[in-house]
Motif scaffolding. Sequence first.
Motif, PDB file in Angstrom:
ATOM      1  N   PRO A 177       0.624  -1.227   0.206  1.00 46.65           N
ATOM      2  CA  PRO A 177       0.018  -0.016   0.012  1.00 46.65           C
ATOM      3  C   PRO A 177       0.774   1.373  -0.012  1.00 46.65           C
ATOM      4  CG  PRO A 177      -0.051  -1.260   1.979  1.00 46.65           C
ATOM      5  CD  PRO A 177       0.610  -1.943   1.283  1.00 46.65           C
ATOM      6  N   ALA A 178       0.314   2.289  -0.589  1.00 45.52           N
ATOM      7  CA  ALA A 178       1.023   3.505  -0.757  1.00 45.52           C
ATOM      8  C   ALA A 178       1.279   4.240   0.614  1.00 45.52           C
ATOM      9  CB  ALA A 178       0.417   4.505  -1.717  1.00 45.52           C
ATOM     10  N   ASP A 179       2.176   4.975   0.914  1.00 47.49           N
ATOM     11  CA  ASP A 179       2.315   5.758   2.281  1.00 47.49           C
ATOM     12  C   ASP A 179       0.920   6.573   2.355  1.00 47.49           C
ATOM     13  OD1 ASP A 179       5.006   4.637   2.469  1.00 47.49           O
ATOM     14  OD2 ASP A 179       5.743   6.385   1.608  1.00 47.49           O
ATOM     15  N   GLU A 180       0.453   7.091   1.522  1.00 47.52           N
ATOM     16  CA  GLU A 180      -0.660   8.095   1.803  1.00 47.52           C
ATOM     17  C   GLU A 180      -2.031   7.214   2.317  1.00 47.52           C
ATOM     18  OE1 GLU A 180       2.310   9.796  -0.497  1.00 47.52           O
ATOM     19  OE2 GLU A 180       1.230   7.833  -0.920  1.00 47.52           O
ATOM     20  N   THR A 181      -2.007   6.004   1.661  1.00 44.23           N
ATOM     21  CA  THR A 181      -2.980   5.059   1.986  1.00 44.23           C
ATOM     22  C   THR A 181      -3.065   4.697   3.434  1.00 44.23           C
ATOM     23  OG1 THR A 181      -3.396   4.481  -0.323  1.00 44.23           O
ATOM     24  CG2 THR A 181      -4.246   2.947   1.247  1.00 44.23           C
ATOM     25  N   LEU A 182      -1.694   4.279   3.781  1.00 42.29           N
ATOM     26  CA  LEU A 182      -1.290   3.789   5.045  1.00 42.29           C
ATOM     27  C   LEU A 182      -1.558   5.048   6.124  1.00 42.29           C
ATOM     28  CD1 LEU A 182       2.035   1.750   4.284  1.00 42.29           C
ATOM     29  CD2 LEU A 182      -0.422   1.043   5.149  1.00 42.29           C
ATOM     30  N   MET A 183      -1.207   6.173   5.596  1.00 39.34           N
ATOM     31  CA  MET A 183      -1.537   7.233   6.806  1.00 39.34           C
ATOM     32  C   MET A 183      -2.940   7.471   7.105  1.00 39.34           C
ATOM     33  SD  MET A 183       0.131   9.180   8.726  1.00 39.34           S
ATOM     34  CE  MET A 183      -0.411  10.627   9.816  1.00 39.34           C
ATOM     35  N   LEU A 184      -3.651   7.531   5.861  1.00 40.48           N
ATOM     36  CA  LEU A 184      -5.217   7.585   6.196  1.00 40.48           C
ATOM     37  C   LEU A 184      -5.482   6.497   6.976  1.00 40.48           C
ATOM     38  CD1 LEU A 184      -6.187   8.974   2.679  1.00 40.48           C
ATOM     39  CD2 LEU A 184      -5.981  10.031   4.623  1.00 40.48           C
ATOM     40  N   ALA A 185      -5.028   5.433   6.845  1.00 37.75           N
ATOM     41  CA  ALA A 185      -5.471   4.074   7.374  1.00 37.75           C
ATOM     42  C   ALA A 185      -5.254   4.367   8.953  1.00 37.75           C
ATOM     43  CB  ALA A 185      -5.090   2.993   7.023  1.00 37.75           C
ATOM     44  N   VAL A 212      -4.907   7.230  10.332  1.00 34.80           N
ATOM     45  CA  VAL A 212      -5.696   8.115  10.828  1.00 34.80           C
ATOM     46  C   VAL A 212      -7.043   7.466  11.446  1.00 34.80           C
ATOM     47  CG1 VAL A 212      -7.060  10.262  10.385  1.00 34.80           C
ATOM     48  CG2 VAL A 212      -4.524  10.158   9.948  1.00 34.80           C
ATOM     49  N   ALA A 213      -7.586   6.675  10.732  1.00 38.94           N
ATOM     50  CA  ALA A 213      -8.742   5.998  10.786  1.00 38.94           C
ATOM     51  C   ALA A 213      -8.953   4.947  11.979  1.00 38.94           C
ATOM     52  CB  ALA A 213      -9.258   5.441   9.676  1.00 38.94           C
ATOM     53  N   GLY A 214      -7.712   4.798  12.544  1.00 41.20           N
ATOM     54  CA  GLY A 214      -7.456   3.848  13.574  1.00 41.20           C
ATOM     55  C   GLY A 214      -6.700   2.613  13.450  1.00 41.20           C
ATOM     56  N   ASP A 215      -6.067   2.280  12.511  1.00 37.43           N
ATOM     57  CA  ASP A 215      -5.275   1.151  12.079  1.00 37.43           C
ATOM     58  C   ASP A 215      -3.872   1.470  12.662  1.00 37.43           C
ATOM     59  OD1 ASP A 215      -3.903  -0.979  11.107  1.00 37.43           O
ATOM     60  OD2 ASP A 215      -4.732  -0.938   8.907  1.00 37.43           O
ATOM     61  N   ALA A 216      -3.504   1.070  13.865  1.00 36.93           N
ATOM     62  CA  ALA A 216      -2.186   1.200  14.225  1.00 36.93           C
ATOM     63  C   ALA A 216      -0.985   0.340  13.828  1.00 36.93           C
ATOM     64  CB  ALA A 216      -2.221   0.723  15.784  1.00 36.93           C
ATOM     65  N   LEU A 269       4.314  14.133  14.052  1.00 33.32           N
ATOM     66  CA  LEU A 269       3.659  13.169  13.127  1.00 33.32           C
ATOM     67  C   LEU A 269       2.295  12.868  13.992  1.00 33.32           C
ATOM     68  CD1 LEU A 269       4.420  11.159  10.321  1.00 33.32           C
ATOM     69  CD2 LEU A 269       2.845  10.057  12.156  1.00 33.32           C
ATOM     70  N   LEU A 270       2.260  12.101  15.022  1.00 28.12           N
ATOM     71  CA  LEU A 270       1.248  11.548  15.643  1.00 28.12           C
ATOM     72  C   LEU A 270       0.282  12.689  15.995  1.00 28.12           C
ATOM     73  CD1 LEU A 270       3.079   8.961  18.142  1.00 28.12           C
ATOM     74  CD2 LEU A 270       1.693   8.511  15.729  1.00 28.12           C
ATOM     75  N   ARG A 271       0.716  14.052  16.664  1.00 25.24           N
ATOM     76  CA  ARG A 271       0.046  14.991  17.094  1.00 25.24           C
ATOM     77  C   ARG A 271      -0.876  15.590  15.802  1.00 25.24           C
ATOM     78  NH1 ARG A 271       4.203  16.291  20.345  1.00 25.24           N
ATOM     79  NH2 ARG A 271       5.246  17.751  18.822  1.00 25.24           N
ATOM     80  N   HIS A 272      -0.164  15.677  14.547  1.00 32.59           N
ATOM     81  CA  HIS A 272      -0.722  16.071  13.422  1.00 32.59           C
ATOM     82  C   HIS A 272      -1.733  15.280  12.693  1.00 32.59           C
ATOM     83  CE1 HIS A 272       0.732  20.329  14.272  1.00 32.59           C
ATOM     84  NE2 HIS A 272       1.905  19.791  14.450  1.00 32.59           N
ATOM     85  N   ALA A 273      -1.585  13.978  13.001  1.00 33.30           N
ATOM     86  CA  ALA A 273      -2.191  13.065  12.191  1.00 33.30           C
ATOM     87  C   ALA A 273      -3.725  13.185  11.926  1.00 33.30           C
ATOM     88  CB  ALA A 273      -1.799  11.710  12.782  1.00 33.30           C
ATOM     89  N   PRO A 274      -4.325  13.622  12.765  1.00 36.14           N
ATOM     90  CA  PRO A 274      -5.816  13.912  12.717  1.00 36.14           C
ATOM     91  C   PRO A 274      -6.147  14.887  11.515  1.00 36.14           C
ATOM     92  CG  PRO A 274      -5.317  13.821  15.153  1.00 36.14           C
ATOM     93  CD  PRO A 274      -4.134  13.997  14.267  1.00 36.14           C
ATOM     94  N   ASP A 275      -4.958  15.971  11.515  1.00 34.13           N
ATOM     95  CA  ASP A 275      -5.091  16.913  10.249  1.00 34.13           C
ATOM     96  C   ASP A 275      -4.779  16.362   8.897  1.00 34.13           C
ATOM     97  OD1 ASP A 275      -6.179  18.470  12.499  1.00 34.13           O
ATOM     98  OD2 ASP A 275      -4.232  18.987  12.922  1.00 34.13           O
ATOM     99  N   TYR A 276      -4.063  15.620   8.856  1.00 39.43           N
ATOM    100  CA  TYR A 276      -3.325  14.799   7.709  1.00 39.43           C
ATOM    101  C   TYR A 276      -4.214  14.851   6.528  1.00 39.43           C
ATOM    102  CZ  TYR A 276      -0.776  12.239   4.095  1.00 39.43           C
ATOM    103  OH  TYR A 276      -0.246  11.665   2.979  1.00 39.43           O
ATOM    104  N   GLN A 277      -3.876  15.680   5.193  1.00 41.78           N
ATOM    105  CA  GLN A 277      -4.551  15.576   4.131  1.00 41.78           C
ATOM    106  C   GLN A 277      -3.478  15.061   3.014  1.00 41.78           C
ATOM    107  OE1 GLN A 277      -7.904  15.907   3.333  1.00 41.78           O
ATOM    108  NE2 GLN A 277      -7.969  15.918   5.712  1.00 41.78           N
ATOM    109  N   PRO A 278      -3.619  14.191   2.352  1.00 41.77           N
ATOM    110  CA  PRO A 278      -2.585  13.763   1.197  1.00 41.77           C
ATOM    111  C   PRO A 278      -2.604  14.851   0.023  1.00 41.77           C
ATOM    112  CG  PRO A 278      -4.487  12.383   1.099  1.00 41.77           C
ATOM    113  CD  PRO A 278      -4.709  13.123   2.262  1.00 41.77           C
TER     114      PRO A 278
END
Length: 191
Positions: free
Chosen positions: A7-15, A17-21, A60-69
Motif C-alpha cells: 500500500p502507498a504511504d498516503e493510504t497507510l497514513m489515512l488508515a 488516522v482512521a484507527g489502524d495502528a 507526526l502523531l500530533r498532526h495525524a488527525p489533520d493529515y491530508q494527502p
Amino acid sequence: MSLEGPPADETLMLAFVAGDAQAFEVLYDRHAMPVWRFVQRSVHDSALADDLVQDVWFNLLRHAPDYQPKARFRTWLFTLAHHRLVDHWRTHKVHSPLDADTEEGAALADTLAAESGFGPDRRLDSREQAQALLDALTALPVAQREAFLLQAEAGMSVAEIAQATGVPMETARSRLRYARAQLRAALETFA
C-alpha cells in the motif's frame, strides 16, 4: 494472486488516522532509517539525532488527525524533520565538526567505507574517501547540506525539496547544484 504492490504511504497514513495502528508500524518501518540518517547527518550526533527524530514522530502523531494527502507522505514527513531541525538550529547555534578524531566521526567513516572485499590498503583509501565526504558535507552551508541530504537520503525530487524546505523550486535547484559542485571539488583527489 494479487498484482497490487504494498500500500502507498498516503493510504497507510489515512488508515492510521482512521484507527489502524498497524498502518503506522508499516510507515515507521519504511521511513525510520532514512529520516534518522537525514537528521543525524545534519546534526552530526547520534544521540541528538535520536531525540530529534523522536520529536519528528511525535509531531507526526500530533498532526495525524489533520493529515491530508496534498503531497507525497515522504515529503510531508521530511518537512516535519526539516522544521524540527530549524527549531533545533534556532535554539542551538553550535555546530561541531565531524572528523575521524571523534568516536562518532570514526564510526560514520567506517560505515561509509563499508567492507568491500578488498585488502586493507583499499579499505583505508575507502575510509579516507568516506571521511573526506563527511568533511565536505560538514563544510557545506546548512541550506545546501540539507538540500543534498534530502535528495541523497530521502530520494526527494527538486520540487519535493522545495516544498519540504519552503523555498522556491529554483532556490532548491541552486542549493543542490552548489552542494554537488562543492562536494565534487572536495573529492576530486579521489577520482
